[in-house]
Design a protein around this motif. Sequence first.
Motif, PDB file in Angstrom:
ATOM      1  N   ILE A  10       0.938  -1.179   0.281  1.00 15.47           N
ATOM      2  CA  ILE A  10      -0.543   0.380   0.047  1.00 15.47           C
ATOM      3  C   ILE A  10       0.794   1.103  -0.015  1.00 15.47           C
ATOM      4  CG2 ILE A  10      -1.519   1.748   1.408  1.00 15.47           C
ATOM      5  CD1 ILE A  10      -3.070  -0.697   2.472  1.00 15.47           C
ATOM      6  N   LEU A  44       2.523   1.297  -3.763  1.00 11.18           N
ATOM      7  CA  LEU A  44       1.630   1.353  -4.923  1.00 11.18           C
ATOM      8  C   LEU A  44       1.383   3.639  -4.552  1.00 11.18           C
ATOM      9  CD1 LEU A  44      -0.194  -1.741  -5.219  1.00 11.18           C
ATOM     10  CD2 LEU A  44       1.828  -0.226  -6.825  1.00 11.18           C
ATOM     11  N   SER A  45       0.969   3.189  -3.293  1.00 11.27           N
ATOM     12  CA  SER A  45      -0.076   4.810  -2.736  1.00 11.27           C
ATOM     13  C   SER A  45       1.125   5.758  -3.183  1.00 11.27           C
ATOM     14  CB  SER A  45      -0.816   4.697  -2.010  1.00 11.27           C
ATOM     15  OG  SER A  45      -0.247   5.797  -0.953  1.00 11.27           O
ATOM     16  N   LEU A  63       1.653   6.436  -7.270  1.00 14.98           N
ATOM     17  CA  LEU A  63       0.488   6.055  -7.905  1.00 14.98           C
ATOM     18  C   LEU A  63       0.479   8.224  -6.981  1.00 14.98           C
ATOM     19  CD1 LEU A  63      -1.941   5.319  -9.221  1.00 14.98           C
ATOM     20  CD2 LEU A  63      -3.086   5.597  -7.125  1.00 14.98           C
ATOM     21  N   THR A  64      -0.100   9.049  -6.210  1.00 14.68           N
ATOM     22  CA  THR A  64      -0.413   9.543  -5.873  1.00 14.68           C
ATOM     23  C   THR A  64       0.537  11.052  -6.069  1.00 14.68           C
ATOM     24  OG1 THR A  64       0.546   9.427  -3.656  1.00 14.68           O
ATOM     25  CG2 THR A  64      -1.170   9.396  -3.492  1.00 14.68           C
ATOM     26  N   VAL A  73      -5.040  -4.461  -0.469  1.00 15.61           N
ATOM     27  CA  VAL A  73      -4.564  -3.106  -1.310  1.00 15.61           C
ATOM     28  C   VAL A  73      -4.966  -1.785  -1.409  1.00 15.61           C
ATOM     29  CG1 VAL A  73      -2.101  -2.721  -2.483  1.00 15.61           C
ATOM     30  CG2 VAL A  73      -1.692  -4.747  -0.777  1.00 15.61           C
ATOM     31  N   VAL A  84      -4.401   2.079  -0.963  1.00 17.30           N
ATOM     32  CA  VAL A  84      -4.310   2.578  -1.650  1.00 17.30           C
ATOM     33  C   VAL A  84      -5.554   3.750  -2.471  1.00 17.30           C
ATOM     34  CG1 VAL A  84      -3.147   3.344  -4.156  1.00 17.30           C
ATOM     35  CG2 VAL A  84      -2.879   1.162  -2.556  1.00 17.30           C
ATOM     36  N   ALA A 136      -5.820   8.366  -1.393  1.00 18.88           N
ATOM     37  CA  ALA A 136      -5.240   9.021  -2.840  1.00 18.88           C
ATOM     38  C   ALA A 136      -5.985  10.428  -2.490  1.00 18.88           C
ATOM     39  CB  ALA A 136      -6.368   7.816  -3.776  1.00 18.88           C
ATOM     40  N   ASP A 162      -3.739  12.659  -0.421  1.00 15.35           N
ATOM     41  CA  ASP A 162      -2.231  13.026  -0.683  1.00 15.35           C
ATOM     42  C   ASP A 162      -2.527  13.755  -2.433  1.00 15.35           C
ATOM     43  OD1 ASP A 162      -1.565  11.518   1.228  1.00 15.35           O
ATOM     44  OD2 ASP A 162      -1.301   9.268   0.541  1.00 15.35           O
TER      45      ASP A 162
END
Lengths: 320, 340
Positions: free
Chosen positions: A114, A117-118, A121-122, A191, A195, A199, A202
């Motif tokens: 988490i 990936l987060s 991604l963010t 997960v 995320v 999101a 963030d």
Amino acid sequence: MLAYILRRLGYGVGVVFGVLFVLFVLFFQIATPDDIARRALGEKARAQDIEDWKANNGYDRPLWPWQDFRDNQLFTHYHSMLRFDFGRSDVDGTPIARRLREGVAPSLTITVPIFVLSLLLTVLLGLFVAFFRETYIDIAGVFLCVLGMSVSILLYIIGGQFLIGKLLHWFPISGFDLDPSVMLRFIALPVMIGVLSAAGGDVRFYRTVFVEETGRDYVRTARAKGAGELRVMLRHVLRNSLIPILTRVVVTIPFLFVGSLLLENFFGIPGLGSLTVDSIQQNDFRTLRVIVFVFSLMFIGGQIATDISYAAVDSRVRLE
Amino acid sequence: MEAHHVSNLLVALLLLGAAATGRALWRNRLWREALTELWRRRRLSLLTIALFISVGLLDSVAWIGGEVAGEDLLASHEARSVIDRLFLKPAEGSYSAPFATHTFYNKQPLVAPAGHPFGTDILGRDVFHRTLKGVRVALLIGGFTSLIAIPLALLLGIRAGYFGGRFDDMVFFVMSTLASIPSLLLLIALILVLGRGTWQVCVALGITSWVGLCRVTRGETLKLRELDYIQAAKALGVSNGRILLRHILPNLMHLVIVTFVLLFSQLVLSEATLAYLGIGVDGSWGQMIDQARTELSREPVIYWNIAAAGAAMFTLLLAVNYVGDALRDILDPRTLREDA
């Protein structure tokens, strides 16, 4: 630099003592040993049973060191916590340290993915939205973030389980196994939800950071010398935004160990989050006290590490 | 005095206080401009919030007597609010879908066919009614907690920032100690030791949330203290108390308001998490969602409980967050730079 590190460490030790004191007031002064015994034994417990339970579980000493410096709860509390001698659970007598150790691995298997990936991604999405700042993409992006921030994590979890686990049958609704071959199937859904649920906040935070940076002089200089907008964003803005990004990230690292309380509990993952929920539901005060202490300790450690690395990078911090 | 008298009195005080504050703000040119700008940008959100607040207030005005549902003897001796009095139909047997004419499972005719826009829950209670009652709980959580956290944060933050010294060190130490305990865990620990209930949850939320605001007010006071007009006031011999009230406090108000609005949505979300852990406030949307959790795995699916509570919570928080965003843009001069 050494003086700064020593000072910072000294303050950290002070805060650890402060946290222990807060815990003592909460778990001994406000919830007295009598209360704890009554919650364990039931409201109708006889006075003699309560006294016996207190004696058996080590709750029968005086609270404050007014009479005897060593023979009191305050001293024992500090002494045992600081030596990491956590004792046994109030409810079933299992050693708390063992349960903590057992919980770390399952917690990390969902929180580390988490986290990684987060973060990726963010930051990327934040950069994307900031790249299109003051256009309709930006407005729509920020609106989506606020939308995401207004939904309770309960709804994310329940909705995700219902939609993906029950209707689409992509992944099992809950369960866990440390065996790598099947683990992925079990952790995929928690997960994804983990995320997604964080999101909104963030992305909006990173967008603000990036937009703030694009107003700086060096960005104008970079543009003036002919750097393209993409290059400005990736080479200049992103790099200079690393400090606020790092600050936010470092603060969240200790929470990796706590796991997400709700995610673990909903998906049946036997980690530290589940341990916390169990101890709440069983009124297991000692385990809860240990959990709060251990995570505060990690949190304080993380903060000290951040501050020292700042001081290493920026000499102005040291002089304050 | 009974509970509903206190509640009625509080509503009256709240309305008077709001009117007085509104009047004071409206007389100040800058605040009037800010409020007009807010209205221009976020009309829909503000109206939504006003609607929720009215429902919450109507649910807080209660009295005994009057018409009751069916032959309900108990209800005729209880204090019931204006909102309760709108739902005079007696409870149904069990689940019924929105606007249904028969119960969901055994198809018995309803007392009020097509009379429940959001259906009924397992005990046959009207879901729309429960959702509306959740408004008051949500506002209570946000409002009462802020009433604890904001004065505490202002008092300590301003004193620490302005006078510095020992007191500042102490406040700073307490803040770093509390901030070092992961907030959800501190919240849980506090509620477990204080016991379960509405005011306990609010006190716990207050203790965990004053630190953030206190840090902001302390930092801002430190900055303001060095400004020329404060120095000038000091040189003219104005007393410290007067400087704090006349010069420092008004210059912190925008931060307090923005923090409060953004805090509000976090508080409601935290309560939902607590409700899942079984330590929330009775009658909250979080509790409705938590109770409806297993209904989604029934066959056929019972969706209306969770949908109603979730949608109400989402609407309120979206409006509040959206207003909070606009307020921050309007009141915080740093973001104005983007227009230049």
